[in-house]
Design a protein around this motif. Sequence first.
Motif, PDB file in Angstrom:
ATOM      1  N   VAL A  31      37.155 -56.872 -50.311  1.00  9.93           N
ATOM      2  CA  VAL A  31      35.849 -56.197 -50.318  1.00  9.93           C
ATOM      3  C   VAL A  31      35.623 -55.625 -51.713  1.00  9.93           C
ATOM      4  CG1 VAL A  31      34.515 -54.238 -49.427  1.00  9.93           C
ATOM      5  CG2 VAL A  31      35.889 -55.626 -47.848  1.00  9.93           C
TER       6      VAL A  31
ATOM      7  N   THR B 228      33.047 -53.340 -53.456  1.00  8.10           N
ATOM      8  CA  THR B 228      31.905 -52.520 -53.081  1.00  8.10           C
ATOM      9  C   THR B 228      31.260 -51.843 -54.292  1.00  8.10           C
ATOM     10  OG1 THR B 228      31.060 -50.826 -51.571  1.00  8.10           O
ATOM     11  CG2 THR B 228      33.269 -50.445 -52.496  1.00  8.10           C
TER      12      THR B 228
ATOM     13  N   THR C  21      29.583 -55.465 -51.104  1.00 16.68           N
ATOM     14  CA  THR C  21      28.729 -54.594 -50.283  1.00 16.68           C
ATOM     15  C   THR C  21      27.951 -53.632 -51.183  1.00 16.68           C
ATOM     16  OG1 THR C  21      30.476 -52.920 -49.937  1.00 16.68           O
ATOM     17  CG2 THR C  21      30.311 -54.703 -48.323  1.00 16.68           C
TER      18      THR C  21
ATOM     19  N   VAL D 150      40.242 -53.230 -51.155  1.00 15.64           N
ATOM     20  CA  VAL D 150      38.889 -52.796 -51.547  1.00 15.64           C
ATOM     21  C   VAL D 150      38.871 -52.482 -53.038  1.00 15.64           C
ATOM     22  CG1 VAL D 150      37.059 -51.065 -51.162  1.00 15.64           C
ATOM     23  CG2 VAL D 150      38.533 -51.750 -49.248  1.00 15.64           C
TER      24      VAL D 150
ATOM     25  N   HIS E 238      36.406 -50.603 -55.775  1.00 15.86           N
ATOM     26  CA  HIS E 238      35.187 -49.805 -56.000  1.00 15.86           C
ATOM     27  C   HIS E 238      34.718 -50.068 -57.428  1.00 15.86           C
ATOM     28  CE1 HIS E 238      34.859 -47.202 -52.387  1.00 15.86           C
ATOM     29  NE2 HIS E 238      36.147 -47.452 -52.271  1.00 15.86           N
TER      30      HIS E 238
ATOM     31  N   ASN F 296      29.490 -49.333 -53.561  1.00 13.37           N
ATOM     32  CA  ASN F 296      29.350 -48.001 -52.979  1.00 13.37           C
ATOM     33  C   ASN F 296      30.464 -47.081 -53.466  1.00 13.37           C
ATOM     34  OD1 ASN F 296      27.225 -49.103 -51.595  1.00 13.37           O
ATOM     35  ND2 ASN F 296      28.392 -49.451 -49.707  1.00 13.37           N
TER      36      ASN F 296
ATOM     37  N   HIS G  57      31.289 -51.741 -41.067  1.00 14.09           N
ATOM     38  CA  HIS G  57      32.547 -51.431 -41.776  1.00 14.09           C
ATOM     39  C   HIS G  57      33.741 -51.845 -40.899  1.00 14.09           C
ATOM     40  CE1 HIS G  57      29.823 -48.202 -43.489  1.00 14.09           C
ATOM     41  NE2 HIS G  57      30.315 -48.677 -44.607  1.00 14.09           N
TER      42      HIS G  57
ATOM     43  N   HIS H  92      34.608 -47.882 -46.105  1.00 16.70           N
ATOM     44  CA  HIS H  92      35.412 -49.100 -45.879  1.00 16.70           C
ATOM     45  C   HIS H  92      36.864 -48.717 -45.579  1.00 16.70           C
ATOM     46  CE1 HIS H  92      32.506 -52.211 -46.792  1.00 16.70           C
ATOM     47  NE2 HIS H  92      32.213 -51.689 -47.963  1.00 16.70           N
TER      48      HIS H  92
END
Length: 225
Positions: A85, A87, A8, A102, A104, A89, A69, A94
């Motif tokens: 996920v 990301t 994402t 997730v 990052h 971002n 989300h 999320h």
Amino acid sequence: MAKVVILTGAGISAESGIRTFRASDGLWEEHRIMDVATPEGFARDPALVHRFYNARRAAARAAQPNPAHVALAELEADPGHEVLVVTQNVDDLHERAGSQNVIHMHGSLFGALCHACDHRWSAPEAMQPQDTCPECGRKATRPDIVWFNEMPYQMDRIIRELEAADLFVSIGTSGNVYPAAGFVQDAAMCGVKTLELNLDRSAGSEMFDISRQGPASVLVPQWVR
Ligand code: BV8
């Protein structure tokens, strides 16, 4: 069980009111990338960079996850799917929507890092150049963000999961920043199906098996359900 890796970008948080980078009202319009998203820019003017990230941390705290989300969190909770996920971002939407798996890859607004001893802790509301590291006491703190020409986090794990996936989905990214922009090629080379859901065509749209244009809050729930 279908293994899905989802990349994402800023576009998935746009409808939560968080600004993207390259849209007309984008973040980079007010700042030169080299001044706020490089180690050299931070060394030159740490107060400016802290102001940039303090403002974005406050905006992220005030934002709420949107249906895109939430739909990804629902997909992860579905026993028929194994979802990761990845990301770009640095907001936590999320996680606040319920996603647990997730990564990052460009860091997080809510992390602080000591560039002297590598200690990491939860970032305060506002960071200042005179802050000291809670571990070593030195004035060497910075946001735990991956800037240009710094190595994104957990790249080995990301590539391993990507190449073993059944499906790679890219949501809300312009496909301008590497190595994230190259994930679609990595996936395709390993026979992974690829899908793009983005408001506009991106720099990489041609490389996806399927590329759909539209707002994430509409396309992502449609795709998940
Ligand atoms: C590295 C910090 C090596 C966090 C960021 C190969 C070729 C060319 C260049 C390079 C290359 N390899 C490396 C480079 C250099 C560089 C790079 O890619 N430069 C680009 C500009 C050419 N890459 C790096 O430096 C990376 N590091 O490679 O290290 C290395 C090796 C060994 C040892 C040490 C180092 C590091 C990259 C990370 C940089 N950090 N930001 C922050 O401040 O947030 S990048 C920044 O751009 C953000 O992280 C952001 O996530 C990222 C990408 O932007 P997008 O998320 O795509 O956002 P954008 O606004 O561009 O697009 C939004 C999209 O959403 C649009 O398409 C829009 O249509 C869509 N949208 C809008 N609204 C909606 C929507 N979609 C759906 N619904 C909506 N409602």
